[in-house]
Design a protein around this motif. Sequence first.
Motif, PDB file in Angstrom:
ATOM      1  N   LYS A  87      45.213 -63.282 -13.798  1.00 14.20           N
ATOM      2  CA  LYS A  87      44.182 -62.347 -13.896  1.00 14.20           C
ATOM      3  C   LYS A  87      44.321 -60.590 -14.129  1.00 14.20           C
ATOM      4  O   LYS A  87      43.436 -59.964 -14.113  1.00 14.20           O
ATOM      5  N   LYS A  88      45.622 -60.375 -14.331  1.00 20.73           N
ATOM      6  CA  LYS A  88      46.022 -58.906 -13.712  1.00 20.73           C
ATOM      7  C   LYS A  88      45.730 -58.130 -15.354  1.00 20.73           C
ATOM      8  O   LYS A  88      45.884 -58.741 -16.356  1.00 20.73           O
ATOM      9  N   ILE A  89      45.053 -57.046 -15.097  1.00 16.13           N
ATOM     10  CA  ILE A  89      44.804 -56.101 -16.257  1.00 16.13           C
ATOM     11  C   ILE A  89      45.217 -54.666 -16.021  1.00 16.13           C
ATOM     12  O   ILE A  89      44.966 -54.233 -15.016  1.00 16.13           O
ATOM     13  N   GLU A  90      46.173 -54.260 -16.761  1.00 13.45           N
ATOM     14  CA  GLU A  90      46.528 -52.779 -16.595  1.00 13.45           C
ATOM     15  C   GLU A  90      46.442 -51.945 -17.897  1.00 13.45           C
ATOM     16  O   GLU A  90      46.713 -52.122 -19.005  1.00 13.45           O
ATOM     17  N   VAL A  91      45.439 -50.936 -17.588  1.00 14.32           N
ATOM     18  CA  VAL A  91      45.020 -49.882 -18.561  1.00 14.32           C
ATOM     19  C   VAL A  91      46.123 -48.958 -18.789  1.00 14.32           C
ATOM     20  O   VAL A  91      46.536 -48.503 -17.936  1.00 14.32           O
ATOM     21  N   LEU A  92      46.347 -49.013 -20.285  1.00 10.17           N
ATOM     22  CA  LEU A  92      47.607 -48.197 -20.572  1.00 10.17           C
ATOM     23  C   LEU A  92      46.990 -46.827 -21.359  1.00 10.17           C
ATOM     24  O   LEU A  92      46.231 -47.115 -22.318  1.00 10.17           O
ATOM     25  N   ASP A  93      47.681 -45.798 -21.318  1.00  8.89           N
ATOM     26  CA  ASP A  93      47.429 -44.527 -22.338  1.00  8.89           C
ATOM     27  C   ASP A  93      45.893 -44.286 -22.231  1.00  8.89           C
ATOM     28  O   ASP A  93      45.571 -43.920 -23.360  1.00  8.89           O
ATOM     29  N   ASN A  94      45.276 -44.099 -21.019  1.00  8.34           N
ATOM     30  CA  ASN A  94      43.992 -43.806 -20.997  1.00  8.34           C
ATOM     31  C   ASN A  94      43.000 -44.868 -21.955  1.00  8.34           C
ATOM     32  O   ASN A  94      42.065 -44.365 -22.400  1.00  8.34           O
ATOM     33  N   GLY A  95      43.563 -46.125 -21.923  1.00  9.25           N
ATOM     34  CA  GLY A  95      42.328 -47.074 -22.676  1.00  9.25           C
ATOM     35  C   GLY A  95      43.044 -47.337 -24.211  1.00  9.25           C
ATOM     36  O   GLY A  95      42.558 -48.286 -24.858  1.00  9.25           O
ATOM     37  N   ALA A  96      43.850 -46.477 -24.482  1.00  8.03           N
ATOM     38  CA  ALA A  96      44.488 -46.941 -25.932  1.00  8.03           C
ATOM     39  C   ALA A  96      45.249 -48.206 -26.246  1.00  8.03           C
ATOM     40  O   ALA A  96      45.119 -48.812 -27.201  1.00  8.03           O
ATOM     41  N   ARG A  97      45.713 -48.679 -24.904  1.00  2.00           N
ATOM     42  CA  ARG A  97      46.520 -49.855 -24.906  1.00  2.00           C
ATOM     43  C   ARG A  97      45.782 -50.416 -23.622  1.00  2.00           C
ATOM     44  O   ARG A  97      45.667 -49.980 -22.780  1.00  2.00           O
ATOM     45  N   VAL A  98      46.187 -51.854 -23.460  1.00  8.48           N
ATOM     46  CA  VAL A  98      45.897 -52.765 -22.524  1.00  8.48           C
ATOM     47  C   VAL A  98      47.016 -53.834 -22.240  1.00  8.48           C
ATOM     48  O   VAL A  98      47.351 -54.516 -23.314  1.00  8.48           O
ATOM     49  N   ARG A  99      47.708 -53.892 -21.052  1.00  4.79           N
ATOM     50  CA  ARG A  99      48.296 -54.987 -20.806  1.00  4.79           C
ATOM     51  C   ARG A  99      47.780 -56.004 -19.875  1.00  4.79           C
ATOM     52  O   ARG A  99      47.289 -55.808 -18.730  1.00  4.79           O
ATOM     53  N   VAL A 100      47.616 -57.260 -20.302  1.00  2.00           N
ATOM     54  CA  VAL A 100      46.678 -58.344 -19.480  1.00  2.00           C
ATOM     55  C   VAL A 100      47.345 -59.526 -19.348  1.00  2.00           C
ATOM     56  O   VAL A 100      48.277 -59.988 -20.269  1.00  2.00           O
ATOM     57  N   GLN A 101      47.232 -60.296 -18.211  1.00  2.00           N
ATOM     58  CA  GLN A 101      47.599 -61.638 -18.091  1.00  2.00           C
ATOM     59  C   GLN A 101      46.549 -62.644 -18.873  1.00  2.00           C
ATOM     60  O   GLN A 101      45.432 -62.358 -19.162  1.00  2.00           O
ATOM     61  N   PRO A 102      47.049 -64.026 -19.035  1.00  2.00           N
ATOM     62  CA  PRO A 102      46.205 -64.685 -20.163  1.00  2.00           C
ATOM     63  C   PRO A 102      44.857 -65.210 -19.483  1.00  2.00           C
ATOM     64  O   PRO A 102      44.138 -65.735 -20.160  1.00  2.00           O
ATOM     65  N   GLY A 103      44.621 -65.206 -18.072  1.00  2.00           N
ATOM     66  CA  GLY A 103      43.525 -65.850 -17.755  1.00  2.00           C
ATOM     67  C   GLY A 103      42.417 -64.893 -17.535  1.00  2.00           C
ATOM     68  O   GLY A 103      41.432 -65.109 -16.908  1.00  2.00           O
ATOM     69  N   ALA A 104      42.760 -63.452 -17.881  1.00  2.45           N
ATOM     70  CA  ALA A 104      41.411 -62.369 -17.676  1.00  2.45           C
ATOM     71  C   ALA A 104      40.622 -63.009 -18.898  1.00  2.45           C
ATOM     72  O   ALA A 104      40.937 -63.013 -20.179  1.00  2.45           O
TER      73      ALA A 104
END
Length: 345
Positions: free
Chosen positions: A75-92
């Motif tokens: 479920k991990k979600i990591e917002v990158l570059d002030n929202g311009a990119r996002v790194r997520v795990q597949p269950g989110a």
Amino acid sequence: MSTRAIDRYAYAHDASHYLLIPNEVIKAEDTDHVERKLREAFASGVPITFRSGGTSLSGQAVTDSLMIDTRAHFKKIEVLDNGARVRVQPGATVREVNTRLARFGYKLGPDPASEAACTIGGVIANNSSGMVCGTEFNTYKTLESVVLVFANGARINTADKDADNQLKSKLPELYEMMVRLRDRIHSQPHVVEEIKRQFSIKNTMGYGVNAFLDFTSPIDIITHLIIGSEGTLAFVAEATFRTVPIKPHVATSLLVFDSLQQATFSLSQLVESGLAAIELLDSTSLKVAQLDPKAPSELQDIQVKSHSALLVEFQELNQETLKARIDGAQELLRKTYCVKPSTIS
Ligand SMILES: Cc1cc2nc3c(=O)[nH]c(=O)nc-3n(C[C@H](O)[C@H](O)[C@H](O)COP(=O)(O)OP(=O)(O)OC[C@H]3O[C@@H](n4cnc5c(N)ncnc54)[C@H](O)[C@@H]3O)c2cc1C
């Protein structure tokens, strides 16, 4: 791991009409766990099906073999570059990711209507999209990189600089196959033309084979072939997306036509007007929608015979652009077959 009937039957359905009862159900705890299970299953020849939100409409998330639930612990979600990119795990879920992005003014490109329940793993593997993303903001266009775990347990982060070499050394047969298929497609002009034709329109059926035309290196090809692969090529353990800006200024209207034909004849002009979303409702859909007690009067008042309607929406970044769109559309609507010039607001 569970072979209890209650768990096996609980996973016997997705949102399709298929019923397949898995032999065994595993709730994966992390990527290492999935990797171990893939290695074991590869060695023993047991077919595996991944399951995340379970909202598939064509039986993609059911099996009579081994089912691995990859939602709960990914479920991990990591917002990158002030929202311009996002790194997520597949269950989110799509909604969970968009909720995290909203405060930065961004959202994911793919926009399936099942966003409250469907997850990133399912969106990538089913190539899910929605009303607004079209061919411009779908997973193929917005996916930056993925962490993949292949059937033999090999793990590759496609963002690594040497990812192509890793693929070559860890999965030499797959690497060679990508090269062979790429070269074979390029050597047949009619195949190239057919792939271009099929992917010039919204095409979410099966593997993203346009990757063979759009990319050269096997790692880039496999990264995009994964889109639409329905869990058959690799486990997606993590994905990084480029996001799209939220357009908060919207105007919506229901355009009513005498017939389905007249609605579809008007489509090309409407598309050119810059509408973000156009949804067709045939006469049956209109009658069903009228049954909703909350249906607005514009909908309730239609004496539906052979009528059809287009539910349309402009979405813009600011009020001025929206106003310009609305002004242009009023003129355009007079030229379509729309039976009553509808107000867009
Ligand atoms: C009410 C409703 C509305 C819908 N609206 C839309 C829509 O607007 N647009 C649209 O395109 N679809 C729509 N769908 C279909 C469905 O919701 C989507 O395809 C959704 O993205 C599937 O996601 P999921 O998490 O439920 O995946 P699941 O159904 O659990 O799995 C889908 C596939 O992905 C594979 N998979 C899951 N996770 C992984 C992973 N980590 N790695 C590799 N493979 C994986 C599974 O094995 C399976 O093949 C709708 C469905 C419903 C019920």
